[in-house]
Enzyme design. Structure first.
Site, PDB file in Angstrom:
ATOM      1  N   GLY A 111       0.682  -1.119  -0.155  1.00  0.00           N
ATOM      2  CA  GLY A 111      -0.023  -0.079  -0.107  1.00  0.00           C
ATOM      3  C   GLY A 111       0.856   1.201   0.004  1.00  0.00           C
ATOM      4  O   GLY A 111       2.189   1.165   0.152  1.00  0.00           O
ATOM      5  N   LYS A 112       0.386   2.183  -0.125  1.00  0.00           N
ATOM      6  CA  LYS A 112       1.219   3.723  -0.097  1.00  0.00           C
ATOM      7  C   LYS A 112       0.116   4.871  -0.060  1.00  0.00           C
ATOM      8  O   LYS A 112      -1.064   4.787  -0.438  1.00  0.00           O
ATOM      9  CB  LYS A 112       1.890   3.684  -1.525  1.00  0.00           C
TER      10      LYS A 112
END
Ligand code: NAD
Length: 429
Positions: A118-119
């Site tokens: 994720g980011k």
């Protein structure tokens, strides 16, 4: 697409026209093709599974209301919670966050740790914001992405423009919402509130270990090796310190403000002290200024890009004069540049392995928070070294078996692991 790239005065290329997600996807496609990955599986693994855009209204110090835009993207949760940093930068875009989220999936798989990818990011220039404004942005952003977060769902960490203080605010905001302290919601926290010893240094230490493994295989002694580092933040500065500790000479470094050099080797310890006061490498006594545009093409043995993506492109790749590139940053080399570098015989140690030390110690931090039992720094560093050495061996074995670059080999190792686990879990319908 890799097209004309005007340079900024900082020497970091302005490459908003190169889509980082497409750069990631082109490597994914190549590796998936070589693996003979099932076309359906390929569709599932290529695209992010969840993308959230939020608006962050904040009262500024002068009483004005400003609205910032933020994102949080999950690329994959097949192997565990989405894991990945939060970036505060004026250049943040959804495509950048999507690329960074995907790289996290492949990175966690290359390092063989039980996380997905994720980011997150907020479009802002943290250098122009006060501490109070940064805190309010962080808290409101956290509350807006709250539904995605959780120790078993999504565990953020620092990235460009954020640090351990940002993570402390994030942890506090989440904890206030759920009415009890949850240290394992975020990694890269200060040690006194559940952070791990060795986390601040982990990415740079891993970059050095990746460089050490590559240098050993390619017959380059680290002792006396000339090292150039682009970016002197968390990753760049610690990488420089770690290479210096191996007897390498750090002959040039840069940051957003400019570049400096000393062919005999910069005194890195003194540079850290200087940075604390001046907040930039520029003007460091014992160095001469270097045109930032020349930094990446300075002749050296090891080049460490540790700033932003799309720095080595088809425009400057043929002028690179190094033996090994160790990618501290995510996505610093474009796919077109990879081909040029490969023809030139430059060894590229890819981001999804080379900077995996950070997320590896983030994993150790998450484990320690959940156990409520904290490890000594030498234990953290030893476990990190074991995983960096093992992952290099895995990537190298794939590269040799399939006669591909380390980059494509790393993607192949990662995709194989994620695809295998997805196969075992099956598709929920
Ligand atoms: P940071 O904010 O601590 O440092 C970034 C450095 O790059 C600073 O020296 C800054 O001056 C320089 N920089 C930023 N924008 C620039 C510009 N436009 N021109 C020139 N220089 C510029 O960030 P960081 O955590 O060191 O991250 C650097 C890179 O490493 C990023 O690609 C990040 O995604 C990657 N990375 C970070 C970690 C981590 O643990 N922090 C882990 C893996 C990968």
């Amino acid at each position: 697409m890799d097209s004309t790239s005007p340079e900024t005065t900082s020497g970091v290329l302005s490459t908003t026209h190169i889509n980082p997600f497409e750069e990631m996807a082109s490597r994914f496609d190549k590796a998936a093709e070589l693996l003979g990955l099932d076309p359906g599986m390929r569709k599932v693994l290529r695209e992010p599974i969840k993308e959230l855009k939020v608006s962050i209204p904040v009262v500024m110090d002068d009483g004005r209301i400003e609205v910032f835009i933020g994102y949080r993207v999950h690329h994959s949760v097949v192997r565990g919670p989405a894991k990945g940093g939060i970036r505060f930068d004026a250049g943040v875009s959804l495509d950048e966050v999507r690329a960074l989220a995907s790289w996290m999936t492949w990175k966690c798989a290359v390092m063989n740790i039980p996380f997905g990818g994720g980011k997150g990011g907020v479009i802002c220039d943290p250098r122009k914001l006060s501490r109070g404004e940064l805190e309010r942005i962080t808290r409101r952003y956290t509350s807006e992405i709250m539904d995605l977060l959780g120790p078993e769902k999504d565990v953020p960490a620092p990235d460009v423009g954020t640090d351990s203080q940002t993570m402390a605010w994030l942890m506090d905001t989440y904890s206030m919402h759920v009415r009890h302290t949850v240290t394992s919601i975020v990694t890269g926290k200060p040690i006194s509130i559940g952070g791990s010893r060795g986390r601040v240094e982990a990415t740079g230490r891993g970059v050095m270990l990746a460089g050490r493994e590559a240098a050993r295989v390619h017959g380059l002694p680290l002792e006396g090796a000339r090292v150039v580092v682009q970016g002197f933040g968390n990753v760049g500065s610690i990488s420089a310190k770690m290479f210096a500790s191996q007897g390498s000479r750090i002959i040039a470094v840069s940051d957003v403000n400019g570049a400096i050099q000393n062919p005999d080797g910069l005194d890195v310890a003194a540079l850290f002290t200087y940075m604390q006061k001046s907040r930039t490498v520029v003007g460091f006594p014992g160095s001469t200024p270097l045109d930032p545009a020349q930094l990446l093409t300075t002749e050296c043995d090891i080049l460490v890009p540790a700033a932003l993506e799309n720095q080595i492109t088809h425009e400057n790749a043929d002028q690179i004069r190094t033996k090994i590139i160790v990618e501290g940053a995510n996505g610093p080399t474009t796919a077109a540049a990879d081909e040029i570098l490969q023809k030139m015989g430059v060894v590229v140690i890819p981001d999804i392995y080379a900077n995996g030390g950070g997320v590896t110690v983030s994993y150790f931090e998450w484990v320690q928070d959940r156990m409520g039992f904290f490890w000594r720094e030498d234990e953290v560093n030893q476990r990190l070294e074991e995983l960096m050495v093992q992952s290099f061996a895995d990537v190298r074995e794939m590269a040799e078996a399939r006669n591909v670059s380390y980059r494509i080999a790393a993607y192949m190792v990662a995709i194989q692991r994620v695809a295998n686990d997805l196969q075992l879990r099956g598709l929920y319908a």
